[in-house]
Design an enzyme around this catalytic site. Structure first.
Site, PDB file in Angstrom:
ATOM      1  N   GLY A 157       0.850  -1.197   0.000  1.00 28.60           N
ATOM      2  CA  GLY A 157       0.000   0.000   0.000  1.00 28.60           C
ATOM      3  C   GLY A 157       0.881   1.239   0.000  1.00 28.60           C
ATOM      4  O   GLY A 157       2.071   1.163  -0.340  1.00 28.60           O
ATOM      5  N   ILE A 159       2.251   3.014   2.357  1.00 24.14           N
ATOM      6  CA  ILE A 159       3.457   2.987   3.212  1.00 24.14           C
ATOM      7  C   ILE A 159       4.484   2.008   2.636  1.00 24.14           C
ATOM      8  O   ILE A 159       5.681   2.311   2.565  1.00 24.14           O
ATOM      9  CB  ILE A 159       3.086   2.640   4.672  1.00 24.14           C
ATOM     10  CG1 ILE A 159       2.208   3.752   5.260  1.00 24.14           C
ATOM     11  CG2 ILE A 159       4.346   2.448   5.529  1.00 24.14           C
ATOM     12  CD1 ILE A 159       1.599   3.441   6.619  1.00 24.14           C
ATOM     13  N   THR A 233       6.068  -2.293  11.437  1.00 25.25           N
ATOM     14  CA  THR A 233       5.520  -0.993  11.831  1.00 25.25           C
ATOM     15  C   THR A 233       4.022  -0.949  11.542  1.00 25.25           C
ATOM     16  O   THR A 233       3.428   0.120  11.515  1.00 25.25           O
ATOM     17  CB  THR A 233       6.206   0.166  11.057  1.00 25.25           C
ATOM     18  OG1 THR A 233       6.178  -0.143   9.659  1.00 25.25           O
ATOM     19  CG2 THR A 233       7.627   0.386  11.510  1.00 25.25           C
ATOM     20  N   ARG A 235       0.943  -3.648  12.558  1.00 22.42           N
ATOM     21  CA  ARG A 235       0.196  -3.960  13.779  1.00 22.42           C
ATOM     22  C   ARG A 235       0.764  -5.242  14.378  1.00 22.42           C
ATOM     23  O   ARG A 235       1.198  -6.149  13.649  1.00 22.42           O
ATOM     24  CB  ARG A 235      -1.295  -4.168  13.491  1.00 22.42           C
ATOM     25  CG  ARG A 235      -2.100  -2.907  13.249  1.00 22.42           C
ATOM     26  CD  ARG A 235      -2.217  -2.040  14.506  1.00 22.42           C
ATOM     27  NE  ARG A 235      -3.086  -0.874  14.316  1.00 22.42           N
ATOM     28  CZ  ARG A 235      -2.678   0.331  13.887  1.00 22.42           C
ATOM     29  NH1 ARG A 235      -1.407   0.542  13.598  1.00 22.42           N
ATOM     30  NH2 ARG A 235      -3.552   1.317  13.751  1.00 22.42           N
ATOM     31  N   GLU A 264      -0.756  -3.551  23.680  1.00 28.26           N
ATOM     32  CA  GLU A 264      -0.090  -2.257  23.897  1.00 28.26           C
ATOM     33  C   GLU A 264      -0.767  -1.517  25.048  1.00 28.26           C
ATOM     34  O   GLU A 264      -1.996  -1.488  25.076  1.00 28.26           O
ATOM     35  CB  GLU A 264      -0.139  -1.420  22.622  1.00 28.26           C
ATOM     36  CG  GLU A 264       0.667  -2.056  21.496  1.00 28.26           C
ATOM     37  CD  GLU A 264       0.690  -1.221  20.212  1.00 28.26           C
ATOM     38  OE1 GLU A 264       0.088  -0.125  20.185  1.00 28.26           O
ATOM     39  OE2 GLU A 264       1.294  -1.678  19.238  1.00 28.26           O
ATOM     40  N   HIS A 283       5.057   2.120  19.434  1.00 32.14           N
ATOM     41  CA  HIS A 283       4.066   2.524  18.421  1.00 32.14           C
ATOM     42  C   HIS A 283       4.214   4.017  18.067  1.00 32.14           C
ATOM     43  O   HIS A 283       3.292   4.803  18.258  1.00 32.14           O
ATOM     44  CB  HIS A 283       2.639   2.210  18.913  1.00 32.14           C
ATOM     45  CG  HIS A 283       1.651   2.094  17.773  1.00 32.14           C
ATOM     46  ND1 HIS A 283       0.589   1.226  17.784  1.00 32.14           N
ATOM     47  CD2 HIS A 283       1.558   2.754  16.581  1.00 32.14           C
ATOM     48  CE1 HIS A 283      -0.110   1.344  16.672  1.00 32.14           C
ATOM     49  NE2 HIS A 283       0.468   2.276  15.918  1.00 32.14           N
TER      50      HIS A 283
HETATM   51  C1  DGY Z   1      -2.338   4.547  12.593  1.00 32.72           C
HETATM   52  O1  DGY Z   1      -2.745   5.705  12.418  1.00 32.72           O
HETATM   53  O2  DGY Z   1      -3.037   3.562  12.409  1.00 32.72           O
HETATM   54  C2  DGY Z   1      -0.920   4.396  12.989  1.00 32.72           C
HETATM   55  O3  DGY Z   1      -0.672   3.151  13.541  1.00 32.72           O
HETATM   56  C3  DGY Z   1      -0.486   5.501  13.929  1.00 32.72           C
HETATM   57  O4  DGY Z   1       0.909   5.526  13.954  1.00 32.72           O
END
Ligand code: DGY
Length: 322
Positions: A157, A159, A233, A235, A264, A283
């Site tokens: 995606g 990111i 980075t 989930r 978390e 996070h």
């Molecule tokens: C989100 O916005 O889902 C991210 O994990 C925040 O860093």
């Protein structure tokens, strides 16, 4: 006038605008809002502006028959029962786009730090271990080269693509797996198994959904190329943490950079915390002043649109408008 509950004081400059359009209450205490606090604050409200730390489940929603919209200051919406909202025709706002580069930077920072043992080296120096009798040597703090290595991106995606752009600057071979087919220049699409078996670095970038929960389970982790560096980075629920810790123990996984956890804040007995080659972060993928302000502004704009009866500009369940 509609009542709106905001579960945390927000950065950005738009919150006063929201206060002009509704009867606004903001939870102002330090720390996380409890489930009871959320229930009490939301009672009687038509709108909710929340964070990814607020669990919006079916039980809470059933107790809020008056609720008309939810706007989360996050791109991920796995903390929310989206189906339950959609069944009731309640729009859910989220904040895609603005955190892409910031999160890609975090992924790259963790990848470099894990490969080159930066956090371990920092601890070493601070502890006074860098002494004449224990100093530079040909094998002193050697790590893994990022430049020229193969990077496997799980989830291409926005990111994932931003990480690919950074990797191109490091002259990496970039391969990727995505749930739906796609083509991105400079990225070779491969099967997940091939990615696991041939990547020197793996970056996890899929959203957490029922289909991606446990995607990197013990069996898939056992397929990783020996000596791999894994970065997550996205989930926590996507990677089996116990299996990852075990693979770090055996050396199959050389190092990891972990920003997200199944629970978390992370429990202190999580096995990943005990491993020196894991670079940990709480996070913070999107944690820059500018990005957090942009996320908050979008969250407010989504709420403002809902209050004026307009479609939210960034809606995670747009089918409610059809
Ligand atoms: C989100 O916005 O889902 C991210 O994990 C925040 O860093």
């Amino acid at each position: 006038m509609s009542r709106v509950f905001v579960t945390h004081q927000l950065p950005g400059e738009r919150l006063p605008l929201l206060a002009q359009q509704c009867d606004l209450s903001i939870w102002e205490q330090p720390g996380l809002l409890s489930a009871q606090g959320l229930r009490a604050g939301l009672a009687g409200c038509q709108g909710l502006v929340c964070l990814l730390t607020d669990r919006i489940d079916a039980q809470l929603l059933n107790a809020m028959p008056q609720l008309e919209f939810v706007s989360s200051m996050s791109v991920g919406v796995d903390h929310i029962d989206v189906e339950a909202l959609t069944r009731r025709g309640i729009p859910l706002g989220h904040t895609p786009g603005v955190l892409v580069d910031t999160t890609a930077d975090t992924a790259f920072a963790l990848m470099l730090a894990a490969a080159r043992r930066v956090a371990e080296a920092d601890r070493y120096v601070r502890a006074g271990n860098w002494r004449l009798d224990n100093a530079w040597a040909p094998d002193f703090f050697v790590g893994k080269d990022v430049s020229g290595a193969t990077l496997g991106i799980i989830g291409l995606g926005a990111i994932g693509q931003a990480i690919a752009r950074r990797a191109a600057g490091f002259n990496m071979r970039i391969i990727a797996w995505n749930r739906s087919p796609m083509q991105v220049p400079g990225v070779e699409m491969v099967a997940l198994e091939e990615l696991l078996q041939s990547s020197d670095f793996v970056s996890v970038n899929v959203a957490l959904t029922p289909t991606t929960r446990g995607l990197l389970d013990a069996q898939r982790i056992s397929m990783l190329k020996p000596g791999v560096v894994l970065v997550n980075t996205a989930r926590g629920g996507i990677v089996d943490e116990a299996a990852l810790a075990q693979a770090l123990d055996t050396g199959q996984v050389y190092a990891a950079g972990v920003d997200v956890f199944a629970q978390e804040p992370v429990a202190m007995d999580n096995p990943l915390l005990a491993h020196p080659r894991v670079v940990l972060a709480p996070h913070i993928g999107s944690a820059t002043e500018l990005t957090r302000a942009r996320m908050a502004n979008i969250a407010v704009d989504n709420a403002l649109a809902a209050l004026s009866g307009e479609p939210m500009p960034f809606c995670a369940n747009p089918q409610v408008y059809r």
